[in-house]
Design an enzyme around this catalytic site. Sequence first.
Site, short mmCIF file in Angstrom:
data_model
loop_
_atom_site.label_atom_id
_atom_site.label_comp_id
_atom_site.label_asym_id
_atom_site.label_seq_id
_atom_site.Cartn_x
_atom_site.Cartn_y
_atom_site.Cartn_z
N ASP A 360 0.70 -1.22 0.08
CA ASP A 360 0.02 0.17 0.22
C ASP A 360 0.80 1.41 0.00
OD1 ASP A 360 -2.22 1.55 0.34
OD2 ASP A 360 -2.73 0.88 2.13
N ASP A 471 -6.44 -6.59 -1.82
CA ASP A 471 -6.75 -6.53 -0.60
C ASP A 471 -8.01 -5.96 -0.58
OD1 ASP A 471 -6.43 -6.31 1.99
OD2 ASP A 471 -4.90 -4.98 2.01
N ASN A 473 -10.58 -4.16 2.46
CA ASN A 473 -10.22 -4.04 4.22
C ASN A 473 -11.50 -3.35 4.83
OD1 ASN A 473 -7.58 -4.68 4.93
ND2 ASN A 473 -7.11 -3.23 3.36
N ASP A 541 -3.15 -10.96 9.09
CA ASP A 541 -2.24 -9.80 9.64
C ASP A 541 -1.43 -10.07 11.03
OD1 ASP A 541 -2.78 -8.12 7.64
OD2 ASP A 541 -4.26 -6.75 8.54
C1 DGJ Z 1 -4.22 -4.94 5.03
C2 DGJ Z 1 -3.27 -6.12 4.69
O1 DGJ Z 1 -3.80 -7.46 5.29
C3 DGJ Z 1 -1.93 -5.90 5.08
O2 DGJ Z 1 -0.97 -6.81 4.77
C4 DGJ Z 1 -1.54 -4.59 4.25
O3 DGJ Z 1 -1.74 -4.86 2.96
C5 DGJ Z 1 -2.41 -3.47 4.42
N1 DGJ Z 1 -3.85 -3.81 4.32
C6 DGJ Z 1 -2.15 -2.36 3.50
O4 DGJ Z 1 -2.99 -1.27 3.73
#
Ligand code: DGJ
Length: 647
Positions: A360, A471, A473, A541
Amino acid sequence: MPITIHSEKKLFHLFGKTFSYVLYVDEKGSLLNLYWGRKLPDGDVTYILKEFRGGASFDSEYSRLPFELPTVGTGYFGMPAVRARNEQGNDVTVLTYDSCAQVSGKPALSGLPAVYAEADGEASSLVIVLRDALTGLIARLKYTVMENLDVLTRSVELENGGSENLNLTNMLSASVPLPGNEYDILHLKGGWARERRIVRRPIGEATTRVESRRGASGHEENPFMAVLTPDTTESQGEVFAMLLIYSGSFLAATEVSNFENSRLSIGLNPDVCSWLLAPGETFQTPEALLVHSAEGLTGMSRRFHETIRTRVCRGYWRDRERPVLANNWEATYFDFTEEKLMAIVDEARKIGVELFVLDDGWFGARDNDAKGLGDYTVNRKKLPGGLAGLAEKVHALGLLFGLWFEPEMVSPDSDLYRAHPDWCIHVPGRARTQARQQLILDLSRADVCDYIIEAVSSVLRSAPISYVKWDMNRNFDEVGSAALPPEDMKSLHVRYMLGLYRVLETLTSRFPDVLFESCSGGGGRFDPGMLAYMPQTWTSDDTDAIERLKIQYSTSMVYPISAIGSHVSAVPNHQTGRTTPMQTRCDVAMSGNFGFELDLSKLSEDDMATAKKAVELCKRIRGTVQQGEFTRLLSPYEGSMTAWQFV
Ligand code: DGJ
């Protein structure tokens, strides 16, 4: 023959290598499930029905029948697998047998990931057609026996063969009765940074739901549930397991009736998913993968591993050894320059790393997680030579170059959002709740999906990019789309996934040599749907080696090692603060797709030497680790030691 049909008795016998699954049409035309379990000789097993019919009851015998596709209004009071509201406002649906057809091979499911056959001989399929005379609803139950893999797949296609709209509010993929309730259940419960903990307990007397309503399969539960005989261990005992090949909101459930019989079901989550089916239209449910093992949990996992690794995962990288990578996320977070990155790449080269992944922060104004998502234009302040310039330098040191994206999201502080404020999932007049300061693009819209396809494609064409980390999130809050009519708004959960699958199908076909790895705040979308497009997933993570022992051990319940991304990170660990020796971190990370996620330029000479040896060993044994037979030996959930083996 994996499928035999006894037409005179209307008995269907599906055989795997070690299991049988037997269906029967009774005198009223109801399709019943007589048996799922250890392989039986072919023959008349209709006597089993007596077990379900017996006993005095307030209800009609219909409440106890082992329906294969339970509906509403048939005297059955359990969870319906199919619920269709008609224009008269009721859900009553009586599906009776219409016809059947045997097919060699395995037809693909339109728009959805599924198990596939590479040759017709690998698979035998059966379609059973049921019909409701009053509403015209047609249900096509699709079964495939993958004989060598010893698994069964199941899904349902629903067609509106009537003249009025039907609103589908339950669309389960499989729902199977099991005699008695002397069982345990097992599922994988978790959260961010503690994904997929093994939970095992007696099935009890009530309904147990394992589910996601988040728009993603999620960190909290996995689209998997197993029912086990209480004596089941890793090496013995009977297991009945279901896995949904899907990445969105799902439900898996066990129910126990007042006659102490059980039922295991899986499919779309009826709380958040529905679908308006106009006359002449069809709806295809996701596919469920059914595994029966009489050899305990190891037998279950082997069947899942083989099937997912060889007949769900696809493409160039499916059978290839995965490159050892170095990712800069935990090394730099958003704070990097080309110089800093190249210092890491140079050290990575010295220890034999094969791929450098830029995470990122490489585009737009993305200096932190509050802005920039959606604007995939390279940030020239950080990377003056652009992606092509950086990739060239990485290649010059002998490594491949990979890149992070989060294409399903948009930051409110981005050019994309300012240009298209209605492109995100939202409800007019309500707050657009942010999580990680971002909103979700509305992938139920074809224009949004097309935008993503072109935005990602143009970056992938702009530089030699060999790997993509995809990704995602955050999960759904105010679920609404500017492009859907109110009466079909609740189809958004499903339409989002269909849109995402189209995007992934297009991109992975356009860039067939690129190795894609999926990620969702770590392992928040670790499911077989994503694995059909991306053969590996970032597992968690949480990169602490000791925490990872549990996470990776339990992930292996369902998922093959070739799917499990695992990296060595810095100490003290960024998530837990724990310090572990470099050797331990390497040993754990090497039990998956090996990589490094720390500033290699800051390692001591000793740690560099340990890491170098680990990379050498990994290259020698990774074929066996990633493609071999995996066995759990000692559970970290039952003591302070753990062990596993690769053969
Ligand atoms: C969440 C991912 O699980 C991390 O490994 C990383 O790529 C971050 N996002 C980056 O924002």
